[in-house]
Design a protein around this motif. Structure first.
Motif, PDB file in Angstrom:
ATOM      1  N   MET A   1      27.990  48.408 -60.806  1.00 43.98           N
ATOM      2  CA  MET A   1      27.643  48.595 -59.409  1.00 43.98           C
ATOM      3  C   MET A   1      28.449  49.768 -58.848  1.00 43.98           C
ATOM      4  O   MET A   1      29.659  49.830 -59.023  1.00 43.98           O
ATOM      5  N   MET A   2      27.762  50.688 -58.156  1.00 48.19           N
ATOM      6  CA  MET A   2      28.438  51.772 -57.468  1.00 48.19           C
ATOM      7  C   MET A   2      29.010  51.249 -56.158  1.00 48.19           C
ATOM      8  O   MET A   2      28.311  50.642 -55.349  1.00 48.19           O
TER       9      MET A   2
ATOM     10  N   ASP B   1      32.796  37.645 -61.122  1.00 49.00           N
ATOM     11  CA  ASP B   1      33.753  37.526 -62.214  1.00 49.00           C
ATOM     12  C   ASP B   1      34.492  38.850 -62.364  1.00 49.00           C
ATOM     13  O   ASP B   1      34.000  39.921 -61.991  1.00 49.00           O
ATOM     14  N   TYR B   2      35.684  38.784 -62.913  1.00 45.01           N
ATOM     15  CA  TYR B   2      36.539  39.965 -62.954  1.00 45.01           C
ATOM     16  C   TYR B   2      36.051  41.015 -63.936  1.00 45.01           C
ATOM     17  O   TYR B   2      36.301  42.214 -63.735  1.00 45.01           O
ATOM     18  N   ALA B   3      35.317  40.612 -64.972  1.00 49.49           N
ATOM     19  CA  ALA B   3      34.743  41.607 -65.881  1.00 49.49           C
ATOM     20  C   ALA B   3      33.728  42.468 -65.138  1.00 49.49           C
ATOM     21  O   ALA B   3      33.700  43.698 -65.308  1.00 49.49           O
ATOM     22  N   ALA B   4      32.893  41.849 -64.302  1.00 48.37           N
ATOM     23  CA  ALA B   4      31.903  42.607 -63.539  1.00 48.37           C
ATOM     24  C   ALA B   4      32.574  43.517 -62.527  1.00 48.37           C
ATOM     25  O   ALA B   4      32.179  44.686 -62.351  1.00 48.37           O
TER      26      ALA B   4
ATOM     27  N   ALA C   1      34.061  46.495 -64.224  1.00 47.12           N
ATOM     28  CA  ALA C   1      33.012  47.457 -64.570  1.00 47.12           C
ATOM     29  C   ALA C   1      32.595  48.268 -63.350  1.00 47.12           C
ATOM     30  O   ALA C   1      32.277  49.457 -63.464  1.00 47.12           O
ATOM     31  N   ASP C   2      32.595  47.642 -62.157  1.00 39.52           N
ATOM     32  CA  ASP C   2      32.313  48.387 -60.924  1.00 39.52           C
ATOM     33  C   ASP C   2      33.299  49.540 -60.742  1.00 39.52           C
ATOM     34  O   ASP C   2      32.918  50.647 -60.351  1.00 39.52           O
TER      35      ASP C   2
ATOM     36  N   ALA D   1      40.135  45.498 -70.363  1.00 35.01           N
ATOM     37  CA  ALA D   1      38.810  45.791 -70.925  1.00 35.01           C
ATOM     38  C   ALA D   1      38.629  47.274 -71.221  1.00 35.01           C
ATOM     39  O   ALA D   1      37.901  47.642 -72.154  1.00 35.01           O
ATOM     40  N   HIS D   2      39.262  48.137 -70.430  1.00 38.72           N
ATOM     41  CA  HIS D   2      39.088  49.590 -70.565  1.00 38.72           C
ATOM     42  C   HIS D   2      40.458  50.280 -70.502  1.00 38.72           C
ATOM     43  O   HIS D   2      40.734  51.037 -69.567  1.00 38.72           O
TER      44      HIS D   2
END
Length: 254
Positions: A1-2, A58-61, A64-65, A96-97
């Motif tokens: 999501m931007m 969730d924190y992964a989503a 990713a934002d 995650a990154h």
């Protein structure tokens, strides 16, 4: 999501992540202090401020934002600082990154499940009657019945648009209420660790980061160090900005 995102300054990139019920604007004073030396990005997390609404929290989503928003800003790698819920987002991003995170600062939150202490704030905001002509004073009086702390009410009311008719929240309250069990928890990616430099800051008067939480940090972040910000509670960056910056700036510059 931007995500909706504001920025200021030039230099190495620094991403500041707000907590639950907040917005990027909460970092205004800290952003101004750091902008002479850093390119400071302050996004609104999903379901907050001007960013889109979504059921998933969730924190992964949410991590990713942040990665997608960094991509849109042309930022490959940044120092990342998160407060409260934003601290959990920052930790999730680093785990995650790890290649996207130059160094990590976690402000007054631990990678653990917390008790549902904030659901009363959610209930109070959802119960506030948003009728035409509602004033800030009336809204504050209504919240005071269940939220006695004036500072917390003032913080929450920053997200109420009184210029709208009727007033409207800059929060996806329905989405946040449904996601509270996920927000209260923290589940790291299996086996993930982040080897970069990590600073955990705790408010002297806050109970969010306790000595018994240090082992959880050390398991995920082997290079972690801890600092206590004097004369501050959970909102340490607004309660003691000089003390917050005194701990933060040497870590960022090291």
């Amino acid at each position: 999501m931007m995500l909706a995102c504001t920025e200021a300054g030039e230099g190495p990139a620094l991403v500041l992540l707000h907590g639950l019920f907040g917005a990027g604007q909460n970092w205004g004073g800290i952003r101004r202090a750091l902008a002479p030396r850093y390119r400071v990005l302050t996004p609104d997390l999903r379901n907050h401020g001007a960013s889109p609404r979504a059921a998933a929290m969730d924190y992964a989503a949410m991590a990713a934002d942040i990665a997608e928003t960094m991509d849109a800003a042309g930022v490959a790698r940044a120092a990342v600082l998160g407060h409260s819920m934003g601290g959990k987002v920052a930790m999730a991003l680093a785990l995650a990154h790890p290649d996207r995170v130059e160094r990590l600062v976690v402000a007054d939150i631990a990678p653990v499940r917390y008790r549902p202490a904030l659901r009363g704030y959610m209930d109070a905001m959802q119960a506030l009657p948003l009728h035409p002509g509602l004033t800030r004073r009336d809204a504050d009086a209504h919240l005071a019945a269940t939220i006695p702390e004036p500072g917390i009410r003032a913080f929450l009311l920053q997200s109420l648009r009184f210029e709208a008719e009727p007033p409207a929240w800059r929060l996806g309250l329905a989405e946040l209420a449904a996601a509270m069990p996920v927000i209260e928890d923290f589940v790291p990616p299996p086996g993930a660790t982040y080897g970069g430099q990590v600073l955990v800051m705790a408010g002297e008067r806050s109970g969010y980061v306790r000595p018994e939480h240090h082992a959880a940090f050390q398991a995920l972040f082997p290079a972690v160090t801890f600092a206590t910000i004097p004369k501050a509670g959970h909102w340490l960056h607004s309660e003691n900005p000089p003390g917050f910056l005194a701990a933060l700036e040497p870590f960022l510059a090291a």
